[in-house]
Design a protein around this motif. Structure first.
Motif, PDB file in Angstrom:
ATOM      1  N   VAL A 161      44.016  27.815  39.270  1.00  0.00           N
ATOM      2  CA  VAL A 161      43.489  26.844  40.236  1.00  0.00           C
ATOM      3  C   VAL A 161      43.215  27.482  41.588  1.00  0.00           C
ATOM      4  CG1 VAL A 161      44.552  24.867  39.099  1.00  0.00           C
ATOM      5  CG2 VAL A 161      45.824  26.080  40.895  1.00  0.00           C
ATOM      6  N   GLY A 162      43.635  28.739  41.743  1.00  0.00           N
ATOM      7  CA  GLY A 162      43.378  29.459  42.991  1.00  0.00           C
ATOM      8  C   GLY A 162      43.245  30.946  42.723  1.00  0.00           C
ATOM      9  N   PHE A 163      42.186  31.540  43.255  1.00  0.00           N
ATOM     10  CA  PHE A 163      41.916  32.971  43.068  1.00  0.00           C
ATOM     11  C   PHE A 163      41.739  33.586  44.449  1.00  0.00           C
ATOM     12  CE2 PHE A 163      38.899  36.443  42.989  1.00  0.00           C
ATOM     13  CZ  PHE A 163      39.255  37.191  41.887  1.00  0.00           C
ATOM     14  N   HIS A 164      42.446  34.686  44.724  1.00  0.00           N
ATOM     15  CA  HIS A 164      42.391  35.293  46.054  1.00  0.00           C
ATOM     16  C   HIS A 164      42.418  36.819  45.938  1.00  0.00           C
ATOM     17  CE1 HIS A 164      43.016  31.362  47.937  1.00  0.00           C
ATOM     18  NE2 HIS A 164      43.806  31.142  46.915  1.00  0.00           N
ATOM     19  N   TYR A 165      41.506  37.453  46.672  1.00  0.00           N
ATOM     20  CA  TYR A 165      41.336  38.907  46.574  1.00  0.00           C
ATOM     21  C   TYR A 165      41.061  39.460  47.956  1.00  0.00           C
ATOM     22  CZ  TYR A 165      38.801  43.296  45.577  1.00  0.00           C
ATOM     23  OH  TYR A 165      38.368  44.591  45.548  1.00  0.00           O
ATOM     24  N   LEU A 166      41.828  40.474  48.356  1.00  0.00           N
ATOM     25  CA  LEU A 166      41.626  41.163  49.628  1.00  0.00           C
ATOM     26  C   LEU A 166      41.386  42.633  49.324  1.00  0.00           C
ATOM     27  CD1 LEU A 166      41.753  40.783  52.786  1.00  0.00           C
ATOM     28  CD2 LEU A 166      44.114  41.605  52.618  1.00  0.00           C
ATOM     29  N   GLY A 167      40.121  43.063  49.455  1.00  0.00           N
ATOM     30  CA  GLY A 167      39.801  44.434  49.122  1.00  0.00           C
ATOM     31  C   GLY A 167      38.312  44.672  49.226  1.00  0.00           C
ATOM     32  N   PRO A 168      37.859  45.866  48.841  1.00  0.00           N
ATOM     33  CA  PRO A 168      36.436  46.185  48.945  1.00  0.00           C
ATOM     34  C   PRO A 168      35.594  45.373  47.962  1.00  0.00           C
ATOM     35  CG  PRO A 168      37.628  47.954  47.832  1.00  0.00           C
ATOM     36  CD  PRO A 168      38.658  47.012  48.346  1.00  0.00           C
ATOM     37  N   ASN A 169      34.345  45.122  48.351  1.00  0.00           N
ATOM     38  CA  ASN A 169      33.384  44.414  47.490  1.00  0.00           C
ATOM     39  C   ASN A 169      33.896  43.053  47.016  1.00  0.00           C
ATOM     40  OD1 ASN A 169      31.503  46.732  47.413  1.00  0.00           O
ATOM     41  ND2 ASN A 169      33.138  47.685  46.223  1.00  0.00           N
ATOM     42  N   ALA A 170      34.526  42.330  47.925  1.00  0.00           N
ATOM     43  CA  ALA A 170      35.170  41.069  47.545  1.00  0.00           C
ATOM     44  C   ALA A 170      34.179  40.054  46.993  1.00  0.00           C
ATOM     45  CB  ALA A 170      35.918  40.480  48.747  1.00  0.00           C
ATOM     46  N   GLY A 171      32.983  40.011  47.573  1.00  0.00           N
ATOM     47  CA  GLY A 171      31.993  39.058  47.092  1.00  0.00           C
ATOM     48  C   GLY A 171      31.594  39.331  45.655  1.00  0.00           C
ATOM     49  N   GLU A 172      31.374  40.605  45.331  1.00  0.00           N
ATOM     50  CA  GLU A 172      30.971  40.966  43.973  1.00  0.00           C
ATOM     51  C   GLU A 172      32.087  40.665  42.981  1.00  0.00           C
ATOM     52  OE1 GLU A 172      27.912  41.712  44.019  1.00  0.00           O
ATOM     53  OE2 GLU A 172      27.778  42.116  46.163  1.00  0.00           O
ATOM     54  N   VAL A 173      33.317  40.926  43.362  1.00  0.00           N
ATOM     55  CA  VAL A 173      34.459  40.660  42.481  1.00  0.00           C
ATOM     56  C   VAL A 173      34.647  39.163  42.280  1.00  0.00           C
ATOM     57  CG1 VAL A 173      36.979  40.841  42.295  1.00  0.00           C
ATOM     58  CG2 VAL A 173      35.648  42.809  43.083  1.00  0.00           C
TER      59      VAL A 173
END
Length: 591
Positions: free
Chosen positions: A530-542
């Motif tokens: 229900v929640g996905f979170h990513y902090l790193g390079p190319n975040a939009g593509e991931v």
């Protein structure tokens, strides 16, 4: 009567359609509803058919987007509830619908606002054979900045922001390249004017492209400021002050937002906003960014990435509305890379000490917690404390459109329809909806198809992926940890998380275990993500790919059974096994 063999729901749907087809004025009501009684007194002059509403309400909700009664149809056209029907009565629309008389309007559709949503809506309407007009007018900023067709995203938002963010990333890549064996003797420095010119030339090409597209689609475009003078009539004023008047059967409001000011002495005379920054004719120099919105952090981030001295003044929290764990990590990364933060302070006055490009400014600020007052000198002050809907000066009162007086936002139903049946709204001005360009585009296209193409597909505002382009990018989809806890309860969610070190960062030996990923799962629903979170390079593509998976009902088990692509950052979501609740170490030691 409905044919036999249908389910109860199908029978009700068939019955409703039958009633709509056979009735002039049809009212679904409840005998004890005071709004129904009030409305019927008005409708006596028209004559009407009455149906008891309770058993029909769920089906009517699917068909019309309206849950409540009274629910009124006139001559096969859905009018709405009590308020909308009363408004249609006062406008004379009911009589026109009933008699079949159609006003000889100049246009089928007028769209007010030439941003991404408005352009998408008008072009789709024209493609469906309707006569459409778009009016777009940019009121200059206090600094005199203005721009062309395309709205905020194209001119002073997503596009220049991402290009300048890329400029900063290239600077980091240059530093990294020496560790990978690249040798260069020249002193590396950045030229603001070269970047600004290149970015603005690209934007100008987009502005021209939009005008060509409107022409090719036979959409009338006017560079004029639109104001309602009657429910079906607007006044258009161009930059020379010339006024023309235009009518339409339907209107779409797509006026977007503009940066909010603080209301302190000197800010409009001395400060800039994101509306000015991307075409600023000179390098801003030592910069104070006021605010903690995504605009503040993105702009502060890329300015620091260009080598400028940047300070961000924060009133309370970073990235309000986003997951706070992720927001604080993104802020911490910026701070570790030279961005200074002044926390729990707000500016009270800005004074010009010296003119120039840039000049020199003095900022006075006070603490939000104590009586402490501080002062600082900067070359540029960028105000980025949020945005206001552009709805207060377009004559909505003359059209009868209800607006939230506190924020200028427009309440709509799930079909983007305002309280006035023939007026709709899309994009950033909607109350309670996401302020994202792709959302406005999708809503605009689908609205045109419903209005003119017989479609019933509505815009889905749930689980929309997005990315904040801070120096270390933050992508998300679905609920924040705070919101998931609020909705499901702490005991009913499981948070899986991990730090990681992108392979690309290892040789330059930077940002070891500073990137971070987490998913929030609903334990009551097969550990659905229900929640996905990513902090790193190319975040939009991931995030984009995982966003599609979440729309399909992604579960933790499905993530675990997916084989990752190695070596990538995105594969971290296929191997995540440590929960926050366990308290185990999430530091990564290698590939």
């Amino acid at each position: 009567m409905p044919p036999p063999g249908l389910s109860r729901r199908e029978q009700l749907q068939a019955r409703i359609k039958e009633l709509i087809e056979s009735s002039g004025v049809l009212v679904f009501s409840k005998s004890y509803c005071p709004y129904c009684v009030t409305l019927m007194l008005v409708l006596l002059m028209y004559g009407f058919s009455l149906e008891d509403g309770p058993e029909y309400q769920e089906v009517l909700l699917e068909m019309t987007g309206q849950r409540t009664v009274p629910n009124v149809f006139v001559n096969k056209t859905h009018v709405g509830g009590c308020d909308k029907t009363m408004q249609a009565h006062s406008d004379g629309l009911l009589q026109k619908l009933l008699t079949g008389d159609k006003e000889d309007y100049e246009y089928d559709l007028i769209v007010i606002g030439g941003g991404s949503g408005g352009l998408a809506c008008s072009k789709e309407a024209a493609a469906l054979g309707k006569k459409a007009m778009v009016l777009d007018y940019v009121v200059p900023t206090p600094k005199g900045t203005t721009w062309g067709l395309g709205g905020t995203c194209v001119n002073v938002g997503c596009i220049p922001k991402k290009l300048m963010h890329q400029t900063a990333l290239l600077g980091t890549a240059l530093q990294d390249s020496r560790k990978f064996g690249w040798e260069f003797d020249e002193t590396v420095k950045h030229n603001w004017d070269t970047m600004k010119t290149a970015v603005n030339n690209y934007i100008a090409s987009l502005n021209w492209g939009y005008r060509v597209q409107l022409r090719d689609k036979n959409v009338t475009y006017m560079n004029s400021y639109a104001e309602f003078v009657e429910p079906h009539k607007i006044k258009a004023t161009n930059k020379r002050g010339k006024e023309t008047f235009h009518t339409a059967a339907k209107f779409v409001l797509a006026t977007g937002e503009r940066p909010r000011y603080l209301g302190i002495p000197g800010e409009k005379e001395c400060c800039i906003t994101s509306d000015d920054l991307f075409s600023l004719p000179y390098c801003p120099g030592k910069t104070l960014v006021v605010g903690a919105s995504y605009v503040a952090l993105e702009c502060g981030g890329f300015l620091a990435g260009l080598g400028l001295d940047v300070t961000i003044m924060v009133r309370s929290i970073l990235l309000r509305g986003f997951d706070q764990d992720m927001a604080n990590r993104a802020g911490a990364h910026m701070e570790e890379h030279g961005v200074k933060f002044i926390r729990r302070f707000v500016p009270t006055k800005v004074e010009e000490l010296e003119k120039g490009e840039p000049g020199r400014l003095k900022v006075t600020a006070k603490s939000t917690e104590t009586d402490e007052v501080i002062e600082g000198e900067y070359n540029t002050v960028l105000i980025a404390v949020g945005r206001n809907a552009c709805t207060s000066k377009i004559g909505l009162d003359k059209a009868g459109v209800k607006v939230n007086e506190k924020n200028g936002k427009i309440p709509v139903n799930d079909e983007e329809q305002t309280n006035v049946p023939h007026i709709y709204a899309i994009g950033d001005i909607l109350e309670g909806k996401l302020e994202l360009t792709p959302v406005a585009i999708q809503a605009g296209k689908l609205l045109a198809r419903r209005l003119f193409g017989g479609s019933s597909v509505k815009c889905d505002y749930v689980n929309v992926p997005t990315t904040v382009f801070t120096p270390l990018e933050y992508g998300s989809c679905g609920l924040s940890e705070e919101k998931a806890t609020e909705l499901y309860g702490q005991d009913n969610i499981e948070v899986f998380h991990t730090l990681f070190w992108p392979l690309e960062f290892t040789v330059p030996n930077r940002d070891n275990n500073k990137c971070y990923a987490k998913i929030i799962c609903n334990k009551l629903d097969s550990d659905r993500v229900v929640g996905f979170h990513y902090l790193g390079p190319n975040a939009g593509e991931v995030t984009q790919g995982f966003g599609a998976a979440i729309k399909c009902g992604l579960t933790k088990e499905q993530l675990d059974s997916t084989i990752g692509i190695h070596p990538t950052c995105a594969e971290i979501f296929t191997t995540m096994h440590v929960t926050k609740q366990s308290g185990e170490d999430v530091t990564q030691a290698g590939c």
